[in-house]
Design a protein around this motif. Sequence first.
Motif, PDB file in Angstrom:
ATOM      1  N   UNK A 165      75.593  61.200  52.072  1.00 30.92           N
ATOM      2  CA  UNK A 165      74.363  60.435  52.251  1.00 30.92           C
ATOM      3  C   UNK A 165      73.210  61.241  51.683  1.00 30.92           C
TER       4      UNK A 165
ATOM      5  N   UNK B  69      68.244  64.800  49.049  1.00 33.75           N
ATOM      6  CA  UNK B  69      69.022  65.920  49.601  1.00 33.75           C
ATOM      7  C   UNK B  69      70.397  65.409  50.012  1.00 33.75           C
TER       8      UNK B  69
ATOM      9  N   UNK C  59      69.312  62.460  52.165  1.00 34.11           N
ATOM     10  CA  UNK C  59      68.300  62.697  53.194  1.00 34.11           C
ATOM     11  C   UNK C  59      66.979  63.077  52.536  1.00 34.11           C
TER      12      UNK C  59
ATOM     13  N   UNK D  66      59.894  67.778  52.008  1.00 32.31           N
ATOM     14  CA  UNK D  66      59.220  66.506  52.291  1.00 32.31           C
ATOM     15  C   UNK D  66      58.355  65.977  51.150  1.00 32.31           C
TER      16      UNK D  66
ATOM     17  N   UNK E 289      63.715  56.313  64.354  1.00 28.07           N
ATOM     18  CA  UNK E 289      63.192  54.947  64.186  1.00 28.07           C
ATOM     19  C   UNK E 289      63.525  54.145  65.431  1.00 28.07           C
TER      20      UNK E 289
ATOM     21  N   UNK F  93      63.920  65.089  51.130  1.00 30.26           N
ATOM     22  CA  UNK F  93      63.865  66.437  50.562  1.00 30.26           C
ATOM     23  C   UNK F  93      63.465  67.444  51.637  1.00 30.26           C
ATOM     24  N   UNK F  94      64.061  68.632  51.522  1.00 36.72           N
ATOM     25  CA  UNK F  94      63.770  69.694  52.480  1.00 36.72           C
ATOM     26  C   UNK F  94      62.261  69.901  52.634  1.00 36.72           C
TER      27      UNK F  94
ATOM     28  N   UNK G 183      76.932  58.682  59.522  1.00 36.07           N
ATOM     29  CA  UNK G 183      77.152  60.007  58.920  1.00 36.07           C
ATOM     30  C   UNK G 183      75.979  60.945  59.226  1.00 36.07           C
ATOM     31  N   UNK G 184      74.785  60.378  59.320  1.00 35.77           N
ATOM     32  CA  UNK G 184      73.586  61.218  59.455  1.00 35.77           C
ATOM     33  C   UNK G 184      72.734  60.885  60.676  1.00 35.77           C
TER      34      UNK G 184
ATOM     35  N   UNK H  34      79.032  65.986  56.233  1.00 34.57           N
ATOM     36  CA  UNK H  34      79.491  66.870  57.300  1.00 34.57           C
ATOM     37  C   UNK H  34      80.542  67.841  56.745  1.00 34.57           C
TER      38      UNK H  34
ATOM     39  N   UNK I  44      71.177  68.346  61.807  1.00 35.53           N
ATOM     40  CA  UNK I  44      70.682  67.943  60.486  1.00 35.53           C
ATOM     41  C   UNK I  44      69.189  68.239  60.413  1.00 35.53           C
ATOM     42  N   UNK I  45      68.798  68.963  59.385  1.00 33.76           N
ATOM     43  CA  UNK I  45      67.382  69.308  59.208  1.00 33.76           C
ATOM     44  C   UNK I  45      66.549  68.025  59.122  1.00 33.76           C
ATOM     45  N   UNK I  46      65.498  67.959  59.918  1.00 34.67           N
ATOM     46  CA  UNK I  46      64.618  66.794  59.941  1.00 34.67           C
ATOM     47  C   UNK I  46      63.227  67.220  59.469  1.00 34.67           C
ATOM     48  N   UNK I  47      62.964  67.125  58.174  1.00 30.19           N
ATOM     49  CA  UNK I  47      61.684  67.622  57.636  1.00 30.19           C
ATOM     50  C   UNK I  47      60.476  66.932  58.258  1.00 30.19           C
ATOM     51  N   UNK I  48      60.631  65.630  58.627  1.00 28.43           N
ATOM     52  CA  UNK I  48      59.503  64.922  59.258  1.00 28.43           C
ATOM     53  C   UNK I  48      59.150  65.563  60.593  1.00 28.43           C
TER      54      UNK I  48
ATOM     55  N   UNK J 100      73.956  65.169  51.469  1.00 29.84           N
ATOM     56  CA  UNK J 100      74.508  65.781  52.677  1.00 29.84           C
ATOM     57  C   UNK J 100      75.873  65.187  52.985  1.00 29.84           C
TER      58      UNK J 100
END
Lengths: 74, 222
Positions: free
Chosen positions: B99, B144, B101, B106, A40, B103-104, A64-65, B148, A13-17, B146
């Motif tokens: 869910x 965003x 998430x 940020x 976290x 934003x791509x 889910x994430x 699976x 899963x893309x983690x922009x942070x 999402x």
Amino acid sequence: MIARVLIKPKEGILDPQGKAVERALPTLGVESVGDVRVGRMVELRYEDRAELESLCEKLLVNPLIEDYEIEAVE
Amino acid sequence: MTFGVLRFPGSCDEVDALRACERVAEARIVWHADTDLDGIDAVVIPGGFSYGDYLRVGAIARFAPAMERVLEFAARGGPVLGICNGFQVLCEAGLLPGALLPNEGLRFLCRQIDVEVAAAGTAWTGACREGEALSIPVKHTTGRWFAPPELLERVEGNGQVAFRYAPGDNPNGSLNDVAGISNGRGNVVGLMPHPEHAVDPLTGSSDGLKLFESAARALAAA
């Protein structure tokens, strides 16, 4: 007993942070650090391990994430 | 016919949502600690930052007493609309799949956008044409959508994508350009764009009104 629940975005899963932190590294001259994922940490007191796990699934974590692990502190 | 608009500590779009509902029906605010939805025919969960969005967006609001009633209301087939934070709450509550998430990019996004109606068979889109573009603002940091792969396939296969961002105009990196989702039955819908901010030409568009008209029409026909 005290535990730390460590929560992080699921693999893939893309983690922009994490990406934003990673992009700041070159300006610090840091070259040997990468693949940053930001999650976290929840520290809490508990008595019943099963109840803690159920709390993780119900509230602390969205399965889910996110992935999580429980780390015993004392 | 009465619409109920939930208010959590940290909600901030409930007054606009109330005004939007009042264009098509009677409407009143429902406080998060209220334990009855008596006399309410449709529920709107508005945007904002319920409970400060602490822990995860929508995660704590899902356990509010009023939400327990909303779960029962939705199970009986009552129309429920979640807007932005409301969409996040509905996903956390398991009323909608997937869910939300960060934003791509940020960044906090705030702009008018074209949203296409992908399913006109839900309680909140019946007054729209499939493929119709609605001009509605988005304003969010965590939008965003999402799911699976196997869940995404099921959602697409069931025709549960209610809204998509216009091609090339996906602001947050959501899967398959998803802007909004419905449950299998079509009575529960959630979306990131804010139809309640687009109900008067004075503010640039009244396209958002169609969602509220859809629910009023569905209730009148029931």
